[in-house]
Design an enzyme around this catalytic site. Structure first.
Site, short mmCIF file in Angstrom:
data_model
loop_
_atom_site.label_atom_id
_atom_site.label_comp_id
_atom_site.label_asym_id
_atom_site.label_seq_id
_atom_site.Cartn_x
_atom_site.Cartn_y
_atom_site.Cartn_z
N PHE A 239 0.82 -1.22 0.00
CA PHE A 239 0.00 0.00 0.00
C PHE A 239 0.85 1.27 0.00
CE2 PHE A 239 -2.46 -3.10 2.77
CZ PHE A 239 -3.17 -3.64 1.72
N LEU A 624 -6.84 -7.40 -18.17
CA LEU A 624 -6.04 -8.57 -18.54
C LEU A 624 -6.44 -9.80 -17.75
CD1 LEU A 624 -2.51 -6.98 -19.00
CD2 LEU A 624 -4.34 -7.27 -20.67
N GLY A 696 -3.95 1.58 -15.05
CA GLY A 696 -3.88 1.32 -13.62
C GLY A 696 -5.21 0.95 -13.01
N GLU A 699 -5.10 1.41 -7.25
CA GLU A 699 -5.50 2.46 -6.32
C GLU A 699 -6.84 3.11 -6.70
OE1 GLU A 699 -1.46 4.60 -5.19
OE2 GLU A 699 -1.45 3.95 -7.26
MO1 MOS Z 1 1.32 3.04 -4.16
S1 MOS Z 1 1.02 4.44 -2.66
O1 MOS Z 1 2.04 3.98 -5.38
O2 MOS Z 1 2.39 1.96 -3.44
#
Ligand code: MOS
Length: 733
Positions: A239, A624, A696, A699
């Site tokens: 994280f 993917l 991405g 997050e």
């Molecule tokens: Mo994340 S906060 O870019 O590991």
């Protein structure tokens, strides 16, 4: 088109305990280190009484600022911004409560912990500057960081008078949104097992970037990067907390060298709150001005945070909504006596999206407009200031599909309109946008005589699914089943490019970074294999002009061979190649998108808020692996909802002590706190970013989740909570 899906290839190893995490390693002759931490928030160690500790059973050595093991170089950028710059045990100065003041090394972990309790430290204590509420009254300009965009003032147009623009707007919102400190609290604590041989270090240490970890360790230890071998195949959550190198790992490496024995250090749960990084508190003033028709005229986003690491304006506001007037500013509160700030899942974005998407909800209420309609009126086609077009954006479809799946039309705009017995029911929505990118990297693909192929990169799987993604993409590129692909990662000696890619699993960019390089490496490896078939002694295709690779077979005139068969016949251990990618095209901006929809119920009598259900529709390029992608989004949403409902590092202003530094008092959501999370993926490959089209994901779920929850709570109760977490006490008043 159905999205590919595959269970994690590392799942069996993990659930059976066969997967070895850093602290699971034990080496012959190994000793154990345990850290002693400060019990004042500011001051100086005046004396240390080590007599009782030294006399305790099994104690080998006690390191203090007076006899610390050797550290050398200063931390290289960007580590010097995102991690602690002082070496552990550097001197007797105390900068925050919970700072390492000694390391006890003993024959067993019990003996080390026991002796650590016997170390008596006296301090010349001073009143710490640990109260963010006070410090934010006197903020300062952030430093200028070469090569990093964080902390820069963003204005549109240049030198905007934002107060005048807000004042000229027909409808306004100007409020302050507060976010407390937050700690990563991954399941696997920071731990390291370090061993030296002939001046070279082997270290088992969970990390998001094995090669970066090796470089950072080498710098601080004063050795060559090639003399540090980081082994980290499994990581029990990062994280952002395991993107950089922290005191426990540095101390394990340095004390192992000093003692000439392998050392294991496992950080205690309480120590994790202070000896590693955290997301710092922030306070954001958000101003929105709009015309009556809902078109934004002005956005002002002013943040105060402990550190430049947390920059919600830069991360969030410049990519959300169109407006002719914008002012985005960060100030910091330097020199606080608090543990070091670092990146944490959706750094800046989590806090920024809470403020922005709450303020948008407030504006929608004032306009009497549907929150989705308000967002569509201000839809952004490119970055706010530069106007760089987004390569691929289907957020409007996320809103539309999400509203349909969730049943948004059943929402009543008037707060408190829907009840179920003692519960007030509310619906809220928000937008999630996450910068997406990729770094150049290197991957190696190798054919083996046993009919398998390896795909190797010094990236990391911090629970993210990279093991499986690498196998799937290599299988696709080599046209063989995924069970014939053996991925390797989590090792600093595997191929990797330089620069930011060395950080591996950060910035939700690992899949977009690694998978295009797999395609390049696979093609290079196929070319090498064809050449081998043509030239190697023993090859049934030797000397043939026209040789083709097809689904793991080499086809020549009238004959063919599986690659494993070929390598067996030619008595060759391996044929492979490396592939390296270059920078992505900068003519476009890249981001992933989601529309979040949240339903909550709030108890009329106790104020307790509960999650009822959550729907998110995600536009993250090509998906993917739908299984691991869904898992990433679900985890991200829960991560954001945890900020909304529970998580708060509580700092005692007078002492700088974190009073809830344990998992009983620092609340994390458990299964009983969650509900059905419906994740739906659009599937628009972003081929502008890379040939695999992946963007991405990791997050993205976190971004905006707290705002969707807060907006639902408002819809249920009519109470607007602008400080996280949204706890019952805030809803009772
Ligand atoms: Mo994340 S906060 O870019 O590991």
């Amino acid at each position: 088109m159905a999205q590919p899906a595959m269970n994690r290839i590392d799942a069996r190893a993990k659930v059976t305990g066969a997967a070895k995490y850093a602290a699971d390693h034990s080496l012959p002759g190994m000793a154990y280190g345990h850290m002693v931490t400060s019990t004042v928030g500011k001051g100086r160690v005046s004396s240390m009484n080590l007599g009782a500790a030294r006399a305790a059973g099994g104690v080998i050595e006690i390191y203090t600022p007076d006899n610390r093991p050797a550290f050398h170089g200063t931390l290289p950028p960007p580590m010097n911004v995102f991690a602690e710059t002082r070496h552990p045990l550097a001197d007797r100065e105390i900068h925050y409560y919970g700072q390492v003041v000694a390391l006890v090394v003993a024959e067993s972990i019990e003996q080390a912990r026991d002796a650590a309790e016997l170390v008596k430290v006296t301090y010349e204590a001073q009143a710490p500057n640990s109260d963010f509420g006070q410090a934010k009254q006197h903020p300062a300009e952030p430093p200028v960081l070469p090569g990093l965009p964080l902390g820069k003032l963003i204005e549109k147009p240049h030198r905007v008078d934002i107060q005048a623009a807000l004042a000229a707007s027909e409808v306004r919102v100007e409020e302050t949104y507060d976010v407390p400190p937050r700690h990563h609290m991954m399941m696997e604590p920071h731990a390291a097992v370090a061993a030296w041989q002939d001046g070279k270090l082997t270290i088992f240490s969970g990390t998001q970037g094995p090669a970066a970890h090796a470089l950072e360790l080498a710098t601080v230890l004063g050795v060559q990067p090639t003399d540090v071998h980081v082994v980290s195949p499994y990581v029990g959550g990062g994280f952002g907390g395991k993107a950089f190198t922290w005191a426990p790992t540095l101390l394990a490496a340095a004390s192992a060298r000093a003692l000439g024995r392998p050392i294991k250090i496992v950080t205690s749960r309480e120590q994790l709150f202070t000896v590693t990084g955290h997301r710092p508190a922030s306070s954001q003033t958000f101003g929105l001005g709009a015309n009556r028709d809902g078109r934004l005229n002005a956005i002002k986003h002013h943040t105060i945070s402990q550190s430049i690491v947390e920059d919600p304006g830069y991360r969030t506001t410049q990519k959300y909504y169109a407006t002719p007037n914008a002012y985005i500013k960060l100030e910091i509160t330097p020199g606080m006596n608090l543990p070091t700030a670092t990146i944490m899942r959706a750094p800046g974005d989590e806090a920024g999206s809470f403020a922005l998407e709450s303020a948008m909800d407030e504006l929608a209420m004032r306009l009497g407009m549907d929150p989705i309609e308000l967002r569509m009126k201000n839809y952004l086609e490119g970055t706010l200031v530069e106007g760089t077009p987004f390569s691929s954006k289907h957020l409007e479809e996320c809103y539309r599909v999400g509203a349909e799946r969730f049943g948004w039309s059943r929402r009543r705009a008037r707060p408190g309109a829907v009840t179920d017995g003692d519960w007030l029911i509310g619906m809220g929505m928000s937008t999630a946008i996450l910068d997406s990118g990729r770094a150049p990297t290197t991957v190696r693909v190798t054919f083996r005589p046993n009919g398998t192929a390896t795909v190797a990169c010094a990236t990391s799987d911090a629970g993210t699914g990279m093991w499986t993604i690498m196998a799937m993409v290599a299988a696709r590129a080599l046209e063989v089943p995924a069970d014939r692909i053996k991925p390797t990662l989590g090792d600093s000696q595997l191929p990797v490019a330089g620069g930011s890619d060395m950080y591996g699993a950060v910035g939700s960019a690992a899949t977009a970074t690694v998978t295009p390089a797999i395609l390049v490496a696979a093609q290079e490896a196929i070319d090498a294999l064809v050449e081998h078939a043509r030239t190697a002694g023993g090859s049934p295709l030797r000397g043939m002009g026209d040789i083709r690779y097809d689904k793991g077979r080499l086809l020549g005139e009238g004959t063919s061979a599986e690659f494993g068969e070929l390598l067996t016949l030619t008595r060759t251990a391996e044929v492979g190649a490396q592939g390296t990618t270059s920078e992505p095209d900068r003519s476009h901006a890249y981001a992933s998108y989601a529309a979040h929809f949240c339903e909550v119920k709030v108890n009329r009598w106790t104020g307790e808020p509960r999650l009822s259900r959550f729907t998110t529709v995600v536009d993250a390029g090509a998906i993917l692996n739908a299984t691991t992608a869904r898992n990433q989004i679900t985890g991200g949403v829960l991560f954001g909802l945890a900020a909304a409902m529970f998580e708060e590092g509580k700092v005692e202003g007078a002492t700088g002590r974190i009073s809830n530094a344990n998992l009983a008092d620092y609340l994390l959501p458990v299964n009983a706190d969650t509900a059905e999370i419906d994740v739906h993926f659009l599937d628009y490959p972003d081929t502008g970013l890379s040939p695999t089209g992946a963007r991405g994901i990791g997050e993205l779920g976190t971004v905006g989740a707290a705002a969707a929850f807060a907006n639902a709570v408002y819809n249920a109760t009519g109470k607007r909570v602008r400080s996280l977490p949204i706890t019952a006490d805030k809803l009772l008043t």
